[in-house]
Scaffold this motif. Structure first.
Motif: not given
Lengths: 212, 484
Positions: A98, A100, A103, A124-125, A149-152, A179-181
């Motif tokens: 989910g 992509l 970086i 990715t994905d 992503l916070t969604t993934t 980043a969100p982890v």
């Protein structure tokens, strides 16, 4: 006397072309590819990593240095293979399903390769099945999962669960990042290692393998 | 767990609310209708939800609402702020319909809402109102909204925007003695439109980012509790190229020449028409250009520094509404960085030559971290534009006009934008700063049915350029990072 300091410096400044030329020249002069990697490139990336951690430099410089490192590795890679340097372990890395963004994943890959770990990059994905298969096929020691992503990010847990279901969870250390982890999230989903930046990720990966 | 009573103090007003000790204060405040910004969605990272609390001793200290439990808290002190919105463009639209009555065009931004009350007979905008998107308490960016939606909370987000729309529509009617709204035309990015329509946007939160709908949507009388005979949602291309960009494309008549439109915001959305072929893309710039995730950053509202100049070693600035400076918005940031480059405060890599921050006032400054955030944003935009040109196989010289729109669009100083590399030097003389083209397109579509057809035509013919797996973009993104 090979000028590893200059290699390191050009890397830090991100001068990809100059660095490639220098590395090619050094190889022609008979300098060992492994020495160039360890004493020049990795040493340089370590400086980049430390400066990044200390907020002396930021993502833009890291990315530019990473591009230079990639350029140099393209030249070094084939020679390294010939020199037959044994990796200290194997890691499987990907950005989860989910997502992509690559970086961060590519930076971690670069740094982990730099400390002498063979990296299988699943791109990715990436779904859980692919990770499980790669772990089995390459007999991996470490699994690195990236999510921006916070969604993934929750899919990192799905992959850990899939590793469990496949009976290989205890054979690998799972590192998560993005980043969100956070450490709390890593603990919650049962990951083994969380680091906030690529240089620390490489250190942690190395520590796992050398400790093991 | 027992109920706790907390006093909420805003100015000299005080009100008591009840809370559960295990709730965090962000939840408590939101539940009671306070719009506390939390750009990171309550992860304790952005610092925007900072409030002052007291634990019964009358001593106030600053804490992050999202990371502080209600247990033991006796008082909360808040500064209430209200948005004034960004509502500026030429206010006449072509009116062929000669339909009598009034309509409203609404542009739903992730941060700001812009409402335009239009006399449909003359095509004239007779009043405008801006307000803040009430959903922003659930995070500053589109993705945090989607995250809430994936948790089954689509309807909650929908209710917020529907209520706000209802309120503002009624206010516009009251203020202008309008009894009836014939048509409400809504534009916005795809996630905003899904939430407006009460449709779960979860599928746009992860690859392959598929929207539930992209076509024009029509609703009749009283839909969503909003007082309008008819509600029309403008069509979009994809999850990332929304109806706001399409509406902008119609407003600038993108098909009228070899034209480009760049909408600068958290996502840089772009359209390019070359010899009748339309290309579009969206690049993730991050919220820096909207003033979020910048140390002293704020949206384009009253008190934001919106321009910065340097002359003879003296720094001067202006603020929105000529109010005392409270922070810096996107256009101010672009100017500030341009000044920092001109005066040698930072070098071409973005590093500070001396010092750690650039002070515009005693309190408002740009830090090194802010410069880096800006570099990532500007590089994403300029690399995205270069990739779009590359995909279409054209050179900058071949373009007739480049329209810059978005919240940043109206006040953007082109010299600063070129200096900082936000836009390529080659197109400088072709740039037309166009303000809110999304809103303008929606106003035009209110009175002229042809405009809606044009929008649908744009959507049908657009080629989407995907940057995520594009190696040209990856290279350009790194190459454009410095200020060269």
């Amino acid at each position: 006397m090979a000028d590893f300091n200059l290699v390191s410096e050009l890397l830090q400044k991100g001068k990809a072309k100059d660095l490639s030329a220098l590395v090619a020249g050094m190889l022609d002069e008979g300098v060992s590819a492994n020495d160039i990697l360890t004493n020049g490139l990795v040493a340089g990336m370590n400086v980049v990593g430390v400066k990044f951690k200390n907020n002396e430099i930021f993502v833009p410089e890291v990315l530019i240095a990473a591009r230079a490192m990639n350029a140099a590795l393209k030249i070094l890679g084939p020679v390294l293979a010939k020199e037959g340097v044994e990796p200290i372990g194997t890691a499987v890395i990907c950005t989860v399903k989910g997502d992509l963004h690559d970086i961060g994943k590519n930076l971690v890959k670069l740094m982990i390769e730099g400390v002498g770990i063979k990296v299988i990059d699943l791109g990715t994905d990436c779904d859980a099945e692919k990770v499980v298969n790669a772990v089995k096929e390459y007999n991996a020691d470490i699994v690195c999962l990236s999510a921006l992503l916070t969604t993934t990010m929750l899919y990192q847990k799905d992959i850990i669960d899939a590793l469990k279901a496949a009976g290989v969870r205890d054979e690998v250390k799972v590192m998560v990042g993005g980043a969100p982890v956070t450490q709390a999230f890593a603990d919650e989903i049962g990951a083994d290692i969380y680091t906030s930046d690529a240089a620390s990720a490489a250190e942690a990966a190395k520590a796992v393998l050398i400790g093991a | 767990m027992s109920d706790i009573k907390i006093a909420i103090n805003v100015g000299d007003k005080r009100r008591y609310v009840k809370a559960d000790g295990a709730e965090n204060l962000l939840e408590v405040l939101r539940r009671n209708g306070y719009r506390i910004p939390a750009d990171c969605g309550g992860a304790g990272k952005c610092g925007k939800c900072e409030i002052e609390i007291s634990r019964g001793d009358g001593v106030f200290k600053k804490v992050l609402a999202c990371k502080t439990l209600a247990e033991g808290v006796s008082d909360i002190r808040l500064n209430e702020e209200k948005g004034s919105g960004l509502l500026f463009f030429d206010t006449i639209s072509p009116s062929d319909s000669k339909e009598k009555g009034f309509g409203i065009a609404l542009d739903i931004g992730t941060t700001t809402l812009a409402f335009y009350l239009v006399d449909m007979f003359t095509g004239k905008v007779i009043d405008t109102l801006g307000s803040l998107n009430p959903q922003r308490v659930y995070g500053a960016d589109v993705l945090s909204r989607i995250k809430y939606a994936t948790e089954g909370r689509t309807h909650e987000l929908h209710a917020l925007i529907a209520q706000e729309t209802k309120n503002v529509v009624e206010k516009l009617m009251r203020n202008n003695d309008v009894e009836k709204i014939k048509r409400l035309i809504v534009t916005g990015n795809s996630t905003m439109l899904h939430l407006f329509a009460d449709v779960d946007p979860s599928s746009m939160g992860a690859s392959p980012f598929t929207p539930v709908f992209t076509q024009t949507m029509r609703y009749n009388d009283g839909a969503f509790g909003i007082f309008a005979d008819e509600i029309i949602l403008m069509p979009s291309v994809s999850a990332f190229v929304g109806s706001d960009v399409v509406s902008g494309g119609v407003a600038v008549d993108i098909k009228g020449g070899n034209n480009a439109l760049i909408d600068m915001g958290t996502n840089g959305e772009m359209l390019l028409n070359i010899n009748g072929a339309l290309y579009c893309t969206s690049t993730a710039a991050g919220p820096a250009l909207e003033g979020a995730d910048i140390t002293c950053g704020m949206g384009g509202v009253v008190g934001a520094i919106d321009s910065v100049k340097s002359a003879g070693g003296k720094i001067s600035y202006t603020t929105i509404g000529n109010a005392p400076p409270r922070g810096i918005c996107g256009t101010g940031l672009v100017d500030a960085i341009s000044v920092m480059l001109d005066t040698g405060v930072i070098d071409e890599t973005g590093a500070f030559v001396s010092g750690e921050s650039f002070y515009i006032t005693d309190k408002v400054f740009v830090s090194e971290r802010d410069v880096r955030k800006f570099q990532l944003a500007k590089s994403a935009i300029s690399a995205g534009f270069e990739t779009l040109l590359n995909s279409a196989g054209v050179k900058p010289e071949q373009i007739d006009n480049v329209y810059i729109s978005g919240g940043l669009g109206f006040y953007l100083n082109i010299e600063s934008a070129v200096k900082t590399g936000l836009i390529p030097r080659e197109i400088r003389d072709k740039v037309k700063v166009s303000g809110n083209t999304a809103g303008k397109g929606a106003v035009m579509a209110l009175t002229d049915k042809v405009m809606l057809n044009k929008a649908e035509d744009l959507c049908r013919t657009a080629h989407v350029v995907d940057l995520s797996q594009n190696s040209f973009f990856a290279e350009a993104f790194i190459s454009n990072m410095y200020f060269l």
